[in-house]
Motif scaffolding. Structure first.
Motif, mmCIF file in Angstrom:
data_model
loop_
_atom_site.group_PDB
_atom_site.id
_atom_site.type_symbol
_atom_site.label_atom_id
_atom_site.label_comp_id
_atom_site.label_asym_id
_atom_site.label_seq_id
_atom_site.Cartn_x
_atom_site.Cartn_y
_atom_site.Cartn_z
ATOM 1 N N LEU A 143 0.831 -1.195 0.000
ATOM 2 C CA LEU A 143 0.000 0.000 0.000
ATOM 3 C C LEU A 143 0.869 1.250 0.000
ATOM 4 O O LEU A 143 1.902 1.303 0.676
ATOM 5 N N THR A 144 0.423 2.258 -0.749
ATOM 6 C CA THR A 144 1.146 3.526 -0.814
ATOM 7 C C THR A 144 0.243 4.657 -0.335
ATOM 8 O O THR A 144 -0.930 4.436 0.010
ATOM 9 N N ASP A 145 0.781 5.867 -0.345
ATOM 10 C CA ASP A 145 0.008 7.010 0.131
ATOM 11 C C ASP A 145 -1.162 7.343 -0.787
ATOM 12 O O ASP A 145 -2.089 8.049 -0.377
ATOM 13 N N HIS A 146 -1.152 6.861 -2.022
ATOM 14 C CA HIS A 146 -2.243 7.169 -2.953
ATOM 15 C C HIS A 146 -2.928 5.913 -3.507
ATOM 16 O O HIS A 146 -3.889 6.030 -4.264
ATOM 17 N N HIS A 147 -2.450 4.741 -3.135
ATOM 18 C CA HIS A 147 -3.059 3.503 -3.631
ATOM 19 C C HIS A 147 -3.240 2.545 -2.453
ATOM 20 O O HIS A 147 -2.380 1.709 -2.168
ATOM 21 N N HIS A 148 -4.375 2.685 -1.763
ATOM 22 C CA HIS A 148 -4.668 1.843 -0.599
ATOM 23 C C HIS A 148 -6.179 1.651 -0.479
ATOM 24 O O HIS A 148 -6.758 1.841 0.580
ATOM 25 N N LEU A 149 -6.786 1.257 -1.589
ATOM 26 C CA LEU A 149 -8.242 1.140 -1.646
ATOM 27 C C LEU A 149 -8.779 0.112 -0.655
ATOM 28 O O LEU A 149 -9.790 0.347 0.010
ATOM 29 N N GLY A 150 -8.099 -1.026 -0.531
ATOM 30 C CA GLY A 150 -8.567 -2.051 0.393
ATOM 31 C C GLY A 150 -8.556 -1.576 1.838
ATOM 32 O O GLY A 150 -9.469 -1.877 2.614
ATOM 33 N N PHE A 151 -7.527 -0.814 2.197
ATOM 34 C CA PHE A 151 -7.439 -0.276 3.554
ATOM 35 C C PHE A 151 -8.553 0.738 3.796
ATOM 36 O O PHE A 151 -9.172 0.760 4.867
ATOM 37 N N GLU A 152 -8.823 1.589 2.817
ATOM 38 C CA GLU A 152 -9.909 2.561 2.952
ATOM 39 C C GLU A 152 -11.259 1.869 3.113
ATOM 40 O O GLU A 152 -12.099 2.303 3.912
ATOM 41 N N ALA A 153 -11.474 0.792 2.360
ATOM 42 C CA ALA A 153 -12.728 0.045 2.481
ATOM 43 C C ALA A 153 -12.862 -0.554 3.880
ATOM 44 O O ALA A 153 -13.946 -0.532 4.483
ATOM 45 N N ALA A 154 -11.756 -1.094 4.413
ATOM 46 C CA ALA A 154 -11.783 -1.657 5.763
ATOM 47 C C ALA A 154 -12.089 -0.579 6.799
ATOM 48 O O ALA A 154 -12.822 -0.815 7.768
ATOM 49 N N ILE A 155 -11.541 0.621 6.607
ATOM 50 C CA ILE A 155 -11.778 1.723 7.541
ATOM 51 C C ILE A 155 -13.241 2.165 7.490
ATOM 52 O O ILE A 155 -13.873 2.394 8.533
ATOM 53 N N LEU A 156 -13.801 2.292 6.292
ATOM 54 C CA LEU A 156 -15.219 2.657 6.174
ATOM 55 C C LEU A 156 -16.101 1.622 6.864
ATOM 56 O O LEU A 156 -17.056 1.969 7.564
ATOM 57 N N TYR A 157 -15.781 0.361 6.652
ATOM 58 C CA TYR A 157 -16.544 -0.717 7.283
ATOM 59 C C TYR A 157 -16.424 -0.624 8.800
ATOM 60 O O TYR A 157 -17.415 -0.816 9.519
ATOM 61 N N TRP A 158 -15.237 -0.296 9.296
ATOM 62 C CA TRP A 158 -15.025 -0.203 10.743
ATOM 63 C C TRP A 158 -15.806 0.963 11.349
ATOM 64 O O TRP A 158 -16.377 0.843 12.435
ATOM 65 N N HIS A 159 -15.838 2.087 10.660
ATOM 66 C CA HIS A 159 -16.619 3.219 11.159
ATOM 67 C C HIS A 159 -18.115 2.884 11.163
ATOM 68 O O HIS A 159 -18.855 3.320 12.062
#
Length: 268
Positions: free
Chosen positions: A234-250
């Motif tokens: 994951l990079t500072d501009h390519h981390h879609l899976g991490f963002e999806a996990a964060i949205l799910y967590w919120h």
């Protein structure tokens, strides 16, 4: 070697190749649910089949995740157009989850707002000793909200290129999530009522139980992102899976707030 136009893809979309994992996961989930029903009804070897179903489900999902990670990280298949579609898919998935929990709250308030004679014309019903909302439930609320803050810190650290902060934030999030799950299990063990205790018991355990399952799933999502960060996926501009996990967590955080206020506090 001479190149031809046929060797290049003329569109930005990812046409997935045939994969056995969706079919295998479907059969694994079928085995798991049937085995769970057998176990709950006292069928012999039901517990063994639950273990088999769980192992096959986790294995097939892990292999499926492996292929998706390879497509997005190593093969470059997740173009901007594909990422836009994945974001839309995550949003629709979370919306479907919202309506799932709305149906659970509907069932709860259907009985709680107008308790029938069978419930003693009271809520909680006669004979039910509800849990103290200011003990384990309040502690779990603090833990879950703190985990939401720590995973947000990890996200911002990743965007800013702070690798140590990202790893630290995710570790804190996973630890808090594991503690939350353990305390939820302790609460179930110590609860003075069961799922068989009428409308209150069934709606309480159905609501909090499904939320607990979502917490476990969200923890696994974040754990996968953690190992991908360790592997420099994951990079500072390519981390879609991490963002999806964060949205799910919120989303899980917000659902717990509604659960705490309506079931633990108001319903006590």
């Amino acid at each position: 070697m001479q190149l031809s136009r046929a060797q290049f893809q003329a569109h930005p979309f990812h046409l997935v190749t045939p994969s056995p994992w969706p079919l295998l996961t479907s059969f694994s989930l079928l085995i798991l649910t049937m085995a769970a029903a057998m176990y709950f009804n006292g069928v012999s070897n039901g517990g063994f089949l639950v273990i088999i179903g769980f192992i096959t489900t986790v294995s097939s999902m892990a292999l499926w995740f492996r292929d998706v990670v390879a497509e997005g990280t190593l093969l470059g298949n997740h173009t901007f157009a594909v990422q836009k579609g994945l974001n839309l898919g995550v949003a629709l998935f979370i919306i479907s989850e919202v309506f799932f929990f709305i149906s659970i709250f509907w069932a709860y308030f259907h009985s709680a707002l107008a308790p029938t004679v069978e419930l003693g014309n009271a809520w909680p019903p006669a004979g039910i000793d509800p849990l103290n909302p200011f003990e384990i439930p309040l502690l779990n609320t603090v833990l879950l909200l703190s985990s939401g803050a720590s995973v947000t810190y990890a996200h911002h650290s990743l965007i800013e290129g702070n690798r140590r902060g990202t790893i630290l934030g995710i570790i804190i999030t996973v630890v808090l999530a594991v503690i939350f799950t353990a305390l939820q299990g302790l609460e179930y063990h110590e609860a003075p009522f069961t799922i068989a205790d009428g409308a209150y018991g069934s709606t309480f355990f159905f609501a909090t139980g499904f939320h607990g399952i979502h917490v476990i799933i969200g923890t696994l999502f974040i754990a996968v992102a953690f190992f991908r960060i360790l592997s420099y996926h994951l990079t500072d501009h390519h981390h879609l899976g991490f963002e999806a996990a964060i949205l799910y967590w919120h989303f899980v955080d917000v659902v717990w707030l509604f659960l705490y206020i309506s079931i633990y506090w108001w319903g006590s």
